[in-house]
Every structure is written in structure tokens, then in C-alpha cells.
Scaffold this active site. Structure first.
Site, PDB file in Angstrom:
ATOM      1  N   LYS A   1     -60.140  33.348  13.562  1.00 15.80           N
ATOM      2  CA  LYS A   1     -60.431  34.135  13.014  1.00 15.80           C
ATOM      3  C   LYS A   1     -58.736  34.828  12.585  1.00 15.80           C
ATOM      4  O   LYS A   1     -58.247  35.582  13.763  1.00 15.80           O
ATOM      5  CB  LYS A   1     -60.650  35.686  12.970  1.00 15.80           C
ATOM      6  CG  LYS A   1     -60.669  36.575  11.580  1.00 15.80           C
ATOM      7  CD  LYS A   1     -61.236  37.387  11.438  1.00 15.80           C
ATOM      8  CE  LYS A   1     -60.214  38.480  11.973  1.00 15.80           C
ATOM      9  NZ  LYS A   1     -58.772  38.500  11.547  1.00 15.80           N
TER      10      LYS A   1
ATOM     11  N   GLY B   1     -53.824  40.890  20.246  1.00 16.73           N
ATOM     12  CA  GLY B   1     -53.512  41.943  19.346  1.00 16.73           C
ATOM     13  C   GLY B   1     -53.257  42.716  20.189  1.00 16.73           C
ATOM     14  O   GLY B   1     -52.715  42.977  21.034  1.00 16.73           O
ATOM     15  N   SER B   2     -53.532  44.187  19.336  1.00 15.62           N
ATOM     16  CA  SER B   2     -52.388  45.356  20.051  1.00 15.62           C
ATOM     17  C   SER B   2     -53.892  45.571  21.454  1.00 15.62           C
ATOM     18  O   SER B   2     -54.539  45.790  21.121  1.00 15.62           O
ATOM     19  CB  SER B   2     -52.089  46.348  19.112  1.00 15.62           C
ATOM     20  OG  SER B   2     -53.633  46.878  18.545  1.00 15.62           O
ATOM     21  N   THR B   3     -53.478  47.028  22.088  1.00 12.67           N
ATOM     22  CA  THR B   3     -53.761  47.187  23.059  1.00 12.67           C
ATOM     23  C   THR B   3     -54.457  48.732  22.839  1.00 12.67           C
ATOM     24  O   THR B   3     -56.060  48.178  23.271  1.00 12.67           O
ATOM     25  CB  THR B   3     -53.067  48.486  23.809  1.00 12.67           C
ATOM     26  OG1 THR B   3     -51.556  47.586  24.930  1.00 12.67           O
ATOM     27  CG2 THR B   3     -53.456  49.337  25.681  1.00 12.67           C
TER      28      THR B   3
ATOM     29  N   THR C   1     -56.802  47.993  19.100  1.00  9.40           N
ATOM     30  CA  THR C   1     -57.635  47.494  18.983  1.00  9.40           C
ATOM     31  C   THR C   1     -58.143  46.858  20.344  1.00  9.40           C
ATOM     32  O   THR C   1     -59.483  46.443  20.442  1.00  9.40           O
ATOM     33  CB  THR C   1     -56.711  46.480  18.206  1.00  9.40           C
ATOM     34  OG1 THR C   1     -56.671  46.903  16.802  1.00  9.40           O
ATOM     35  CG2 THR C   1     -58.182  45.584  17.505  1.00  9.40           C
ATOM     36  N   GLY C   2     -57.439  46.490  21.687  1.00  8.35           N
ATOM     37  CA  GLY C   2     -58.355  45.672  22.456  1.00  8.35           C
ATOM     38  C   GLY C   2     -59.300  45.869  22.946  1.00  8.35           C
ATOM     39  O   GLY C   2     -60.428  46.208  23.700  1.00  8.35           O
TER      40      GLY C   2
ATOM     41  N   GLU D   1     -55.490  39.460  25.560  1.00  2.54           N
ATOM     42  CA  GLU D   1     -54.217  39.421  25.946  1.00  2.54           C
ATOM     43  C   GLU D   1     -53.627  40.499  24.629  1.00  2.54           C
ATOM     44  O   GLU D   1     -53.583  40.039  23.242  1.00  2.54           O
ATOM     45  CB  GLU D   1     -53.569  38.324  25.227  1.00  2.54           C
ATOM     46  CG  GLU D   1     -53.706  36.929  25.838  1.00  2.54           C
ATOM     47  CD  GLU D   1     -53.345  36.944  27.560  1.00  2.54           C
ATOM     48  OE1 GLU D   1     -52.374  37.366  27.878  1.00  2.54           O
ATOM     49  OE2 GLU D   1     -54.100  36.132  28.097  1.00  2.54           O
TER      50      GLU D   1
ATOM     51  N   CYS E   1     -44.739  39.489  21.494  1.00  2.49           N
ATOM     52  CA  CYS E   1     -45.258  40.346  22.887  1.00  2.49           C
ATOM     53  C   CYS E   1     -44.806  40.220  24.009  1.00  2.49           C
ATOM     54  O   CYS E   1     -44.379  41.409  24.505  1.00  2.49           O
ATOM     55  CB  CYS E   1     -46.497  39.679  23.015  1.00  2.49           C
ATOM     56  SG  CYS E   1     -46.396  37.748  23.379  1.00  2.49           S
TER      57      CYS E   1
ATOM     58  N   GLU F   1     -44.366  50.379  21.966  1.00  2.51           N
ATOM     59  CA  GLU F   1     -43.920  49.108  21.719  1.00  2.51           C
ATOM     60  C   GLU F   1     -43.349  49.197  20.784  1.00  2.51           C
ATOM     61  O   GLU F   1     -44.453  49.938  19.471  1.00  2.51           O
ATOM     62  CB  GLU F   1     -45.420  48.267  22.297  1.00  2.51           C
ATOM     63  CG  GLU F   1     -44.622  47.055  22.012  1.00  2.51           C
ATOM     64  CD  GLU F   1     -46.275  46.489  21.420  1.00  2.51           C
ATOM     65  OE1 GLU F   1     -47.101  46.608  21.247  1.00  2.51           O
ATOM     66  OE2 GLU F   1     -46.178  45.073  22.013  1.00  2.51           O
TER      67      GLU F   1
HETATM   68  P1  NAD Z   1     -53.893  43.892  16.228  1.00  8.18           P
HETATM   69  O1  NAD Z   1     -54.554  44.244  17.095  1.00  8.18           O
HETATM   70  O2  NAD Z   1     -53.765  44.949  14.609  1.00  8.18           O
HETATM   71  O3  NAD Z   1     -54.618  42.731  15.194  1.00  8.18           O
HETATM   72  C1  NAD Z   1     -54.952  41.408  15.880  1.00  8.18           C
HETATM   73  C2  NAD Z   1     -56.046  40.947  15.350  1.00  8.18           C
HETATM   74  O4  NAD Z   1     -57.214  41.746  15.551  1.00  8.18           O
HETATM   75  C3  NAD Z   1     -56.466  40.707  13.639  1.00  8.18           C
HETATM   76  O5  NAD Z   1     -56.690  38.951  13.560  1.00  8.18           O
HETATM   77  C4  NAD Z   1     -56.666  42.379  13.269  1.00  8.18           C
HETATM   78  O6  NAD Z   1     -57.329  41.984  11.628  1.00  8.18           O
HETATM   79  C5  NAD Z   1     -57.577  41.705  14.338  1.00  8.18           C
HETATM   80  N1  NAD Z   1     -58.695  43.382  14.277  1.00  8.18           N
HETATM   81  C6  NAD Z   1     -58.294  44.736  13.568  1.00  8.18           C
HETATM   82  N2  NAD Z   1     -59.080  45.056  14.255  1.00  8.18           N
HETATM   83  C7  NAD Z   1     -60.122  45.016  15.193  1.00  8.18           C
HETATM   84  C8  NAD Z   1     -60.832  45.649  15.332  1.00  8.18           C
HETATM   85  N3  NAD Z   1     -61.703  46.387  15.466  1.00  8.18           N
HETATM   86  N4  NAD Z   1     -61.515  43.747  15.670  1.00  8.18           N
HETATM   87  C9  NAD Z   1     -61.501  43.282  16.398  1.00  8.18           C
HETATM   88  N5  NAD Z   1     -60.289  42.538  15.853  1.00  8.18           N
HETATM   89  C10 NAD Z   1     -59.289  43.782  15.247  1.00  8.18           C
HETATM   90  O7  NAD Z   1     -52.630  43.356  16.685  1.00  8.18           O
HETATM   91  P2  NAD Z   1     -50.730  43.170  15.261  1.00  8.18           P
HETATM   92  O8  NAD Z   1     -50.593  44.407  14.819  1.00  8.18           O
HETATM   93  O9  NAD Z   1     -52.324  41.951  14.258  1.00  8.18           O
HETATM   94  O10 NAD Z   1     -50.346  42.484  16.752  1.00  8.18           O
HETATM   95  C11 NAD Z   1     -49.322  42.966  16.977  1.00  8.18           C
HETATM   96  C12 NAD Z   1     -49.586  43.938  18.229  1.00  8.18           C
HETATM   97  O11 NAD Z   1     -50.003  42.298  19.392  1.00  8.18           O
HETATM   98  C13 NAD Z   1     -48.335  43.937  19.258  1.00  8.18           C
HETATM   99  O12 NAD Z   1     -48.903  44.653  19.795  1.00  8.18           O
HETATM  100  C14 NAD Z   1     -48.542  42.341  20.534  1.00  8.18           C
HETATM  101  O13 NAD Z   1     -47.907  43.070  21.560  1.00  8.18           O
HETATM  102  C15 NAD Z   1     -49.244  41.903  20.273  1.00  8.18           C
HETATM  103  N6  NAD Z   1     -49.480  40.626  21.312  1.00  8.18           N
HETATM  104  C16 NAD Z   1     -50.049  40.667  22.002  1.00  8.18           C
HETATM  105  C17 NAD Z   1     -49.980  39.085  22.808  1.00  8.18           C
HETATM  106  C18 NAD Z   1     -49.767  38.733  23.542  1.00  8.18           C
HETATM  107  O14 NAD Z   1     -50.678  37.665  24.520  1.00  8.18           O
HETATM  108  N7  NAD Z   1     -50.302  39.378  25.269  1.00  8.18           N
HETATM  109  C19 NAD Z   1     -49.171  38.176  21.929  1.00  8.18           C
HETATM  110  C20 NAD Z   1     -48.737  38.733  20.473  1.00  8.18           C
HETATM  111  C21 NAD Z   1     -48.767  39.726  19.675  1.00  8.18           C
END
Ligand code: NAD
Length: 481
Positions: free
Chosen positions: A174, A225-227, A229-230, A247, A281, A380
Site C-alpha cells: 500500500k 513513514g513518520s514517527t 504514524t509509526g 522505518e 529521510c 523534522e
Molecule cells: P506518514 O506516516 O503520514 O504515512 C506513511 C504511510 O503510512 C502512508 O502510506 C500512509 O497512507 C500510511 N498511514 C497513514 N496513517 C496510517 C495509520 N494510522 N496506520 C497505518 N498506515 C498509515 O508519512 P509520510 O508523510 O507519507 O512520509 C514522511 C515521513 O516518512 C517522514 O517522517 C520521513 O522521515 C519518513 N520516512 C522515513 C524513512 C526511513 O527509511 N526511515 C524513509 C522515508 C520517509
């Protein structure tokens, strides 16, 4: 040949078949702020179907000899290579990066698949004598949910697909709802390459991600994704104890020692911070510069920022920086810029964009030595804004660099590489580079310390993260006394 996204059809891939969404959602071109096309919205029923397809495909895929799965990965790479222009074109339109970087992103996907196919996954013989034979091996987990962000729509998939599939798992991928198109096409071109159900690609807004992570049919959630959401993903996975790899966000510090060649290092530092408009990132997000060279380096960086070409990469192949990739991230960066202005910090270049500009463009912006408490230092930015921070004692620079909840990457720059290495060893981050940054390799694991993540991707460790460890022991018949 570039076919506008609006002239193409986009379907989900479920069980090897094209599936229209239950409805559609709009995808926006960040260079224009206009709707690009509509993408399929995956319903709850379609999510169930995708998980069922992956579960159904799992036993046969897991039972294949690993050499056969290696071959599948190489065929995937060959197929992707033949569609480089089409995939890169979609990345340019939906994500906004320059075409050359989009092409490199597609090439990287093939490269990562091929290199992953070469990673050996050996059993360990723990004991082999008259008493018993004991072997530890690595068996697949089952069905993997692969959830990715929008900054590298295909690049992020490359860290997950190869290892997950090689280890014998099946996948539901996804991508971000901001950048669904290239991933949907990826699913489409791989339909005839992989057995049905091995790779399913679904897209959607409105909480599709959280519905994945709370779905009981997954054995592993591989999330980038973001911390923020993580944390939600990890809480959600607790219900089924699905394995997680997270990640997450970063706030990477670079420390520049006083013995560098300022002119030479300036261009490297500029691109370390501003490549992909800062939306990486592992981009440099805080730059600590020794007081002796601070003014010279600031001037060089400001000159580079002023000279860079910013524009719509779909219209002009020579564009070096595109827009911020979506309205949500644009607002985040504007919010930080407004805070810098309100606090009275000095802008060395760039700044708030003209509100009349179409698209989400922000020129590369340097903030002159804001306090450590500044939001632009602590948060960030994930965009084209970089704080320059002055230090005199290296111990102070190290302490300030480490003073963050994040610990993704870091870098140290100096002519005396041994001295730089000494500094690097004291930094709290998953990857620390000396005299370069952001170099990744498929055989080398990377991941975050502290709140930048849990687990690693790539390399043997990244592959093992898609397996369960299983020990088999055979007790030999013992001679009767
Ligand atoms: P995000 O957390 O908003 O979304 C990431 C993904 O998660 C998307 O596919 C989104 O649709 C999905 N998502 C959103 N809410 C969710 C939930 N509650 N449960 C499950 N999935 C959900 O992040 P973003 O804005 O897409 O990306 C930017 C962030 O990602 C930045 O913080 C960046 O540092 C981080 N990032 C980290 C790495 C790494 O390798 N550590 C790489 C790239 C980006």
C-alpha cells in the site's frame, strides 16, 4: 514517450487481476496544485480479498526452492527496466521530483531486486554428532503488509519487496495516497511475472493504512513513514503480535570540522540537505559548522541555493529541484518558515513563497544560527529549509547533534578522516557517514536508533527481518546400554 497520467487507467492488483476501485480518489500534481487523475479506492471487502489472495498464494510460494524465488526477483527487475520511462514519468507527475532522479529511482528498484536476489540465506548447523543433529533455519512469516510514504514511491517499495518475496512471504503493498500511481502500474506490469496473489497492490485514502495494520490476516507489517504514524502502527500490531519493522522520521545532523575545504564541501552539503527538495529521510536536516568557517560556508551554500533551478520537472528536464510533494507537507514546511519569521531568525536565502504561485514551490532556504530550542532545529522539516548552527567546541557539537528524539542518520565532514571518524563514533544514529551522506547499498542494513525506528532494511539483517527463526533438532537413536 510521455503519456499524461490522466490518459492512463489505474487498477488495483488483487490475486493477479486488475480490479477497479469501489470508488476513486483524486491525485494531485504538486507542481500545479491541480488534479492529475483519479486512483482506485480499495474498499474493506477488497482489502479482505487482497489478504485472502496473499494467504492463498503463500503455501506454494513459500514451498518454492529459494533459487526459483531468486530468479523471480531478477525477472521482476528485467520487467521493471523495460518500463523505466513510463514509471519515471508517473513519479515526476505525482511526486514532483526531477526526471533524472525519478529515472534513478526506477533503476534503483531493479538494482535492489537483483542485489537482494544474491543475498545468501544459510542454515546454521548447531550440533551434528552421534547424539543429535540441530539446525537453525529461516522460514517465511506469511503475509506482509508493506506500507510506504510518498517521497520515493518506488524506492521505498524496493526496500521491502525483494527481501519479503525472497524470504518466501507474499505481500500486500500500500503506497501513500499522495503517490499511488507508479505503484499501481508496478502491480500491473508484474501481474504476468509473479504467480497470482504473491504481490497485491492496493491504494486508498480514509484510513486504509490503519485498516491494514489492524487486519488479522497479516503476519508482518513493514512500515516506512513518520514517527507519529509509526507509534500507531506499533500499537495496532500489538493485537495480533504481527512482527513490525518501522522505518521512521529523522532529524539528521551533519557536523563540519574546521579543516574542510569549504568550497569543495559546500556542494556536497547542499545536495545532502536539498536533494529531492529535502524530502529524504536521511537528508541533512541540521548543519553544525565550526565558527572558524561558518561565514564562508554559509556564503557558499547561499550562492548554491540562489543558482539552483526550481520548476515543474514534467515541463523541463533541466529542473534541479521540484516542488514540495503535497499540500499537507507544504503546509508543514510553511508553518516552520512562518515560525522562523515570527521568531525573528535571519534567512540567508529563500524564505516564504509568493502565495500566488501555483504549485507547492519553496526555494531552498537557509536559517542563520537559530537557537537550539527553535522548532526548525528540533522538528523534522522534511522540506527545503536548513538551519545552520555555529559551534566552537566539538564536544558541544556532538552533544547538540545527539540531543534529539531521532537517530536515523548523521554525517561528519573533515580533512583529517581519523579525527572525523572519532567524532562519528560518538553520534547516536543508525548510519553515520564520514565525508559523504545518504549512501545506501542493498547489502548494507540501515535503520533508525531511538524514535527513528525499530529494525533495519536491506542486507542480510533486512532479509532476516522477513523470516522466523526455526530450530529443528533430530535426536539420533542411542545405543542401549
Ligand atoms: P506518514 O506516516 O503520514 O504515512 C506513511 C504511510 O503510512 C502512508 O502510506 C500512509 O497512507 C500510511 N498511514 C497513514 N496513517 C496510517 C495509520 N494510522 N496506520 C497505518 N498506515 C498509515 O508519512 P509520510 O508523510 O507519507 O512520509 C514522511 C515521513 O516518512 C517522514 O517522517 C520521513 O522521515 C519518513 N520516512 C522515513 C524513512 C526511513 O527509511 N526511515 C524513509 C522515508 C520517509
Amino acid at each position: 514517450m510521455h503519456i499524461p497520467a490522466s490518459d492512463q487507467t489505474f487498477t488495483l492488483t488483487i490475486d493477479g487481476l486488475p480490479v477497479e476501485g469501489a470508488s476513486t480518489f483524486d491525485v494531485t500534481n504538486p507542481s500545479t496544485g491541480q488534479i492529475l487523475t483519479a486512483a482506485p479506492q480499495c474498499s474493506d471487502e477488497q482489502l479482505d480479498q487482497a489478504v485472502a489472495a496473499a494467504r492463498g498464494a503463500f503455501p506454494a510460494w513459500a514451498a518454492l526452492p529459494v533459487e526459483r524465488r531468486r530468479q523471480y526477483l531478477r525477472t521482476m527487475a528485467d520487467t521493471i527496466d523495460t518500463h523505466t520511462e513510463m514509471l519515471a514519468d508517473l513519479v515526476v507527475q505525482e511526486q514532483g521530483k526531477p526526471r533524472s532522479i525519478a529515472r534513478a529511482e526506477v533503476a534503483g528498484l531493479g538494482y535492489w531486486l537483483r542485489a537482494t536476489a544474491d543475498i545468501a540465506l544459510a542454515d546454521t548447523v548447531n550440533q551434528d554428532d552421534e547424539e543429535r543433529r540441530s539446525i537453525t533455519r529461516h522460514v517465511p512469516l506469511g503475509v506482509v503488509a508493506a506500507i510506504t510514504p510518498w517521497n520515493y514511491p518506488l524506492g521505498q517499495a524496493s526496500f521491502k519487496l525483494g527481501p519479503a518475496l525472497l524470504a518466501g512471504n507474499t505481500v500486500v503493498l500500500k503506497p501513500s495516497a499522495f503517490t499511488p500511481l507508479a505503484n499501481l502500474k508496478l502491480g500491473e506490469i508484474l501481474r504476468d511475472v509473479l504467480p497470482a496473489g504473491v504481490l497485491n497492490v492496493i491504494t486508498g485514502t480514509g484510513g486504509l493504512g490503519s485498516r491494514l495494520t489492524s487486519h488479522p490476516g497479516f503476519n508482518k507489517i513493514s512500515f516506512t513513514g513518520s514517527t507519529q504514524t509509526g507509534r500507531t502502527v506499533m500499537a495496532s500490531a500489538a493485537a495480533t503480535l504481527a512482527r513490525v519493522t518501522l522505518e521512521l522520521g529523522g532529524n539528521d545532523a551533519a557536523i563540519v570540522l574546521p579543516d574542510v575545504d569549504v568550497k569543495q564541501v559546500a556542494a556536497q552539503l547542499f545536495w545532502a540537505a536539498f536533494a529531492n527538495s529535502g524530502q529524504i529521510c536521511l537528508a541533512t536536516k541540521r548543519l553544525y559548522v565550526h565558527a572558524d568557517i561558518y561565514d564562508d560556508l554559509a556564503r557558499e551554500l547561499a550562492e548554491l541555493a540562489a543558482a539552483v533551478t526550481l520548476g515543474d520537472p514534467a515541463q523541463d528536464d533541466s529542473v534541479e529541484l521540484g516542488p514540495v510533494s503535497n499540500r499537507r507537507q507544504y503546509q508543514t514546511v510553511l508553518d516552520l518558515l512562518n515560525d522562523c519569521r515570527d521568531q525573528g531568525y535571519t534567512f540567508l536565502c529563500g524564505g516564504l513563497p509568493d502565495p500566488e504561485t501555483a504549485g507547492y514551490f519553496i526555494r531552498p532556504t537557509l536559517i542563520d544560527n537559530p537557537p537550539d530550542s527553535a522548532r526548525i532545529v528540533r522538528e523534522e522539516q522534511f522540506g527545503p529549509v536548513l538551519p545552520l548552527l555555529k559551534y566552537t567546541a566539538i564536544t558541544d557539537a556532538i552533544a547538540r547533534a545527539n540531543s534529539s528524539e531521532y537517530g536515523l542518520g548523521a554525517s561528519v565532514w573533515g580533512a583529517d578522516t581519523e579525527a572525523a571518524h572519532q567524532v562519528a563514533q560518538q553520534l547516536q544514529a543508525g548510519t553515520v557517514w564520514v565525508n559523504e551522506s545518504m549512501h545506501l547499498h542493498p547489502q548494507v542494513p540501515f535503520g533508525g536508533h531511538k524514535q527513528s525506528g525499530i529494525g533495519v532494511e536491506s542486507g542480510l539483517a533486512g532479509l532476516l527481518a522477513f523470516t522466523n527463526t526455526q530450530t529443528l533438532t533430530i535426536k539420533h537413536p542411542q545405543p542401549t546400554a
